[in-house]
Design an enzyme around this catalytic site. Structure first.
Site, mmCIF file in Angstrom:
data_model
loop_
_atom_site.group_PDB
_atom_site.id
_atom_site.type_symbol
_atom_site.label_atom_id
_atom_site.label_comp_id
_atom_site.label_asym_id
_atom_site.label_seq_id
_atom_site.Cartn_x
_atom_site.Cartn_y
_atom_site.Cartn_z
ATOM 1 C CD GLU A 179 22.475 -15.465 55.372
ATOM 2 O OE1 GLU A 179 22.144 -16.567 55.863
ATOM 3 O OE2 GLU A 179 22.536 -15.275 54.155
ATOM 4 C CG ASP A 192 19.410 -13.996 46.862
ATOM 5 O OD1 ASP A 192 20.052 -12.955 46.608
ATOM 6 O OD2 ASP A 192 19.939 -15.027 47.283
#
Ligand SMILES: *[C@@H]1O[C@H](CO)[C@@H](O)[C@H](O)[C@H]1NC(C)=O
Ligand SMILES: *[C@@H]1O[C@H](CO)[C@@H](O)[C@H](O)[C@H]1NC(C)=O
Length: 815
Positions: free
Chosen positions: A782, A579
């Protein structure tokens, strides 16, 4: 290796044609499909819930469990039902799990001071069972723990209680039975027993009980009507029922001085004796407890009985363990009991996150991206569907739905454990490719999935791509097919005397989870079915993500192969999956992305391999040519001599090409996706970049963005420094690829030594840190901080962080 694969696929297709008469092949496929449907029918396929059971059928039976502490009325707001990041567990999830037979889930509930276990098993006949067991932590044996099991039937059919429900609840020891029938299930029964005599229910004296019907020492049962697409809200419905009951008590006794015990107020009340399609059964215990739930088809000759459950669970866990040892054999230094527990838990949690999703999703097919301003746009979605998806999820607490970019990575460990399951999941994904060739990168199907996504992220847009990781799987798959055929003693390339199978009609597929590798007919049939969809997806990808060459007078080797992610903004390139990774500024239509051209290269290679498998020589030649063009253009367009790395490209104010080299994961893609020619000098430069502590090397794995970059650890710090396990896996896999066998022999000794050292240490660093953080928190995460190894981002992230299981299986160092 790749050349060998080419040979192999030709070999497989010849073998398949030679082996079987047509009717035998049809029979094989039929038998296989029947077995698959049956063995994967039921599962904990609502992974966003702590325990949510359903079949892979839309609008059918859904069951689940939730629990809470009943000593405080406020706990109505603190029910354990939906997996929630904020609830305080010292880890939860599957310690052992096999999607075909079941396994064990444990919840270390710190806040409720309770360790809860739910074993789930299923049999060949389509029956399943759950054993619920709770053990309070020492000092908390007097806590009242309330457990609610629910089952709801959507669609046609009925589900009802087989015994009249006394309004004041079922007595100690009374079993409860629900019976039902639906389109798919002729007749079935669900039995909920009261467990052994050691169980103690919450006992109150008369004054503490709000109403004779609200005695928590009894098992309470309530049924009601819930329309389709509402059973998943069982907990919310329960909340409403309790609130109504409490309000009624207050209205009835406005002046009472006796405040009833919360466990009485929090008891379900059978207000009207109504029989609907949704059923709740509530038990409130003190001390350790257990009870069983069994689901059996009426016609079944092999029903699961509660008294056999301990034995069946033991058999299930033993089977899992044996299979794990066979397929995920740990290599040094991880070949010990502690790492085994870790690896078992990770693969189990990854597979326990596989869900079945059904419903419509929101798509905006109108909005065009503004390629002048590059500002975020609010999409306006219209529902499309319903669709279904069978998929694993990145995180049960945070991302309990299908993600296109994550899924390919998630399937790599599962491929080791159950190849056929992976093919079933891939098929489900490829079925979602629309007429245009597009597939939404995030699959938010139906209201249950949607309830977990903020509305601004719910809408998908058909100009947006995402890294096609699902295509990575095919190369792995064909490699496995070769290993399997080799181990059958088929002399490779010599098709004169393969082990002949005359009749497949009698194959019992039980315990076979690599049928596609054993029976090439199945693999070829599979490939034939998905090939048209894949072609259209491939064409869509190339068409929509094309970059400009001519307009900017760029003349690389091939005039066709250059790519740009569509839909970026100044700050984000969500389509790329990375991102906030720094990209050229200002954004410009002249931009070319090196990660993207590499992904298209991977796709092309997979298409080529599938075409070869199917004997489509012309297609294979076409893909082979494109693959070559892409490899050449990566070097011509994206290699910066000055920076000694692969870079994005954009233009300056006079429209002249400039490299945009943010050293980090993006620089590595031609390497990690194996598109550099073996022996190329660039391999050394890339390994040096990886191994340099001032650039990408950290003690906890390869960091996403170089320490030397101006944006290192700035803003969101998402893909700007932290260590991500998926890319670290790709780096390890590529070091193996370029550093062993024929490819390894092409490296000069110094480069080879560096490759070997980098590989050996990286593998160890990554696995050790993920292990350490799991040990201290109970979770996978994550990302991990590149400065101290500490967890970051979403927790219970068994998605691609689960790749550590495959890393532990990799060799200790290069050979
Ligand atoms: C199964 O039962 C046997 C015999 O009681 C025991 O030794 C073994 O540890 C059990 N296995 C599992 C996985 O619980
Ligand atoms: C590979 O690297 C590891 C770690 O540095 C080392 O222990 C091993 O001896 C190396 N192997 C060879 C063949 O040099």
């Amino acid at each position: 290796m790749l050349r060998n694969l080419g040979l192999l696929v030709v070999f497989l297709s010849v073998l398949a044609n030679w082996c079987l008469a047509v009717e035998d092949k049809d029979q094989l496929i039929k038998d296989y499909e029947k077995y698959t449907k049956q063995s994967l029918l039921w599962g904990p396929y609502r992974p966003g819930n702590y325990l949510g059971i359903r079949p892979r059928i839309p609008h059918s039976l859904m069951a689940g469990l939730f629990w809470f502490n009943a000593d405080n009325i406020e706990n109505i707001h603190n029910i354990r039902h939906v997996c929630d990041q904020g609830q305080d567990f010292n880890g939860f999830g599957w310690s052992q799990y096999d999607p075909r037979i079941g396994g064990k889930q444990i919840f270390h509930d710190n806040e409720l001071k309770l360790d809860l276990t739910t074993d789930f098993i299923k049999n060949k006949e389509g029956s399943w069972a759950i054993k619920v067991k709770g053990v309070p932590r020492p000092g908390y044996e007097k806590n009242a723990n309330s457990i609610v099991f629910y089952a709801g039937l959507e669609g046609e059919g009925m589900l009802t209680s087989a015994v009249g429900a006394p309004s004041d609840g079922f007595k100690r020891g009374d079993p409860i039975k629900l019976i039902g029938q639906s389109d798919e299930f002729q007749g079935f029964e669900i039995d909920i027993n009261d467990g052994p005599n050691t169980n103690q229910h919450k006992f109150l004296n008369k004054k503490q009980i709000a109403d004779p019907d609200l005695n928590p020492s009894r098992t309470h049962y309530v049924s009601m009507r819930a329309p389709n697409d509402n059973v998943w809200k069982a907990k919310d419905i329960f909340n409403v029922l309790i609130s109504e009951s409490v309000n009624e008590i207050i209205a009835r006794n406005p002046d009472t001085k006796n405040i009833p015990h919360p466990s009485s107020l929090l008891t379900l009340r059978n207000l009207n004796g109504f029989e609907g399609n949704l059923h709740f059964i509530q038990k409130t215990f003190v001390g350790a407890f257990e009870f069983d739930i069994t689901f059996n088809l009426e016609e079944s000759s092999n029903k699961i009985e509660a008294e056999d459950l301990d034995l069946l669970i033991n058999q299930t866990l033993t089977k899992f363990d044996a299979k794990f040892n066979k397929v995920l054999d740990l290599q040094p230094p991880f070949n010990n009991a502690e790492y085994k527990k870790f690896s078992e838990e990770f693969i189990s949690n990854l597979m326990g996150g596989i869900g079945y999703f059904h419903g419509d999703h929101l798509v905006d097919r109108e909005t065009e991206f503004n390629e002048e301003k590059y500002e975020p746009i609010q999409l306006e979605g219209k529902p499309e569907g319903p669709f279904e998806l069978f998929s694993s999820v990145p995180s049960r607490t945070f991302f309990p739905r299908g993600f296109y970019w994550d899924e390919g990575f998630q399937l790599i460990p599962i491929l080791e454990y159950d190849t056929d399951l992976v093919l079933e999941i891939l098929k489900s994904w490829f079925n979602l490719i629309d007429d245009d060739g597009w597939i939404a990168r995030e699959q938010i199907l139906g209201p249950e999935a949607r309830s977990r996504v903020p509305s601004e992220f719910q809408v998908q847009n058909p100009n947006i791509a995402n890294p096609p990781t699902l295509m990575l799987l095919f190369t792995d798959l064909l490699k496995k097919a070769k290993e399997t055929q080799d181990s059958k003693d088929f002399s490779f390339g010599d098709i004169d005397e393969p082990e002949r199978v005359d009749k497949y009609g009698d194959i019992d597929f039980t315990d076979i989870t690599d049928a596609h590798l054993r029976y090439p007919e199945l693999l070829i049939n599979y490939a034939e079915n998905i090939y048209p969809k894949l072609q259209s997806h491939y064409e869509w990808f190339k068409r929509t993500q094309k970059g400009e060459l001519e307009e900017f007078e760029r003349e690389p080797f091939s005039p066709n192969e250059a790519y740009r992610w569509k839909g970026r903004t100044f700050t984000h390139n969500l389509a790329s999956g990375l991102d906030d990774y720094p990209r050229a500024l200002p954004p410009d239509i002249a931009e070319l992305n090196v990660d993207l051209i590499s992904w298209v290269g991977t796709m092309t290679r997979s298409m080529k391999q599938i075409a070869e498998l199917l004997g489509k020589t012309e297609d294979a030649a076409k893909y082979s040519k494109i693959e070559y063009d892409i490899q050449r253009n990566i070097e011509d367009l994206h290699w910066s001599k000055k920076d000694k790395t692969y870079c994005d490209v954009s233009v300056d104010q006079t429209d002249r090409d400039v490299f945009y080299c943010a050293k980090g994961y993006i620089s590595l893609f031609p390497f990690t996706l194996k598109l550099i020619e073996p022996g190329s000098e660039h391999i050394r430069d890339i390994i040096e970049l990886i191994a340099d502590p001032e650039e990408l090397w950290s003690q906890y794995g390869i960091r996403s963005l170089s320490k030397s970059n101006e944006f290192y650890r700035t803003h969101e710090q998402y893909w700007r420094g932290p260590v991500w396990i998926n890319i670290n896996y790709l780096v390890l896999d590529s070091l193996l690829h370029y550093g062993t066998g024929e490819n390894g022999a092409k490296l000069d000794p110094e480069t080879w030594d560096l490759a070997n050292k980098t590989y050996t240490e990286l593998r160890r660093n990554v696995v050790e840190n993920v292990y350490k953080q799991w040990k201290s928190t109970g979770f996978a995460y994550e990302q991990y901080d590149d400065q101290n190894g500490k967890p970051r981002g979403a927790k219970h992230f068994l998605g691609w962080t689960g790749l550590v299981t495959v890393m532990m299986k990799m060799p200790e160092s290069l050979k």
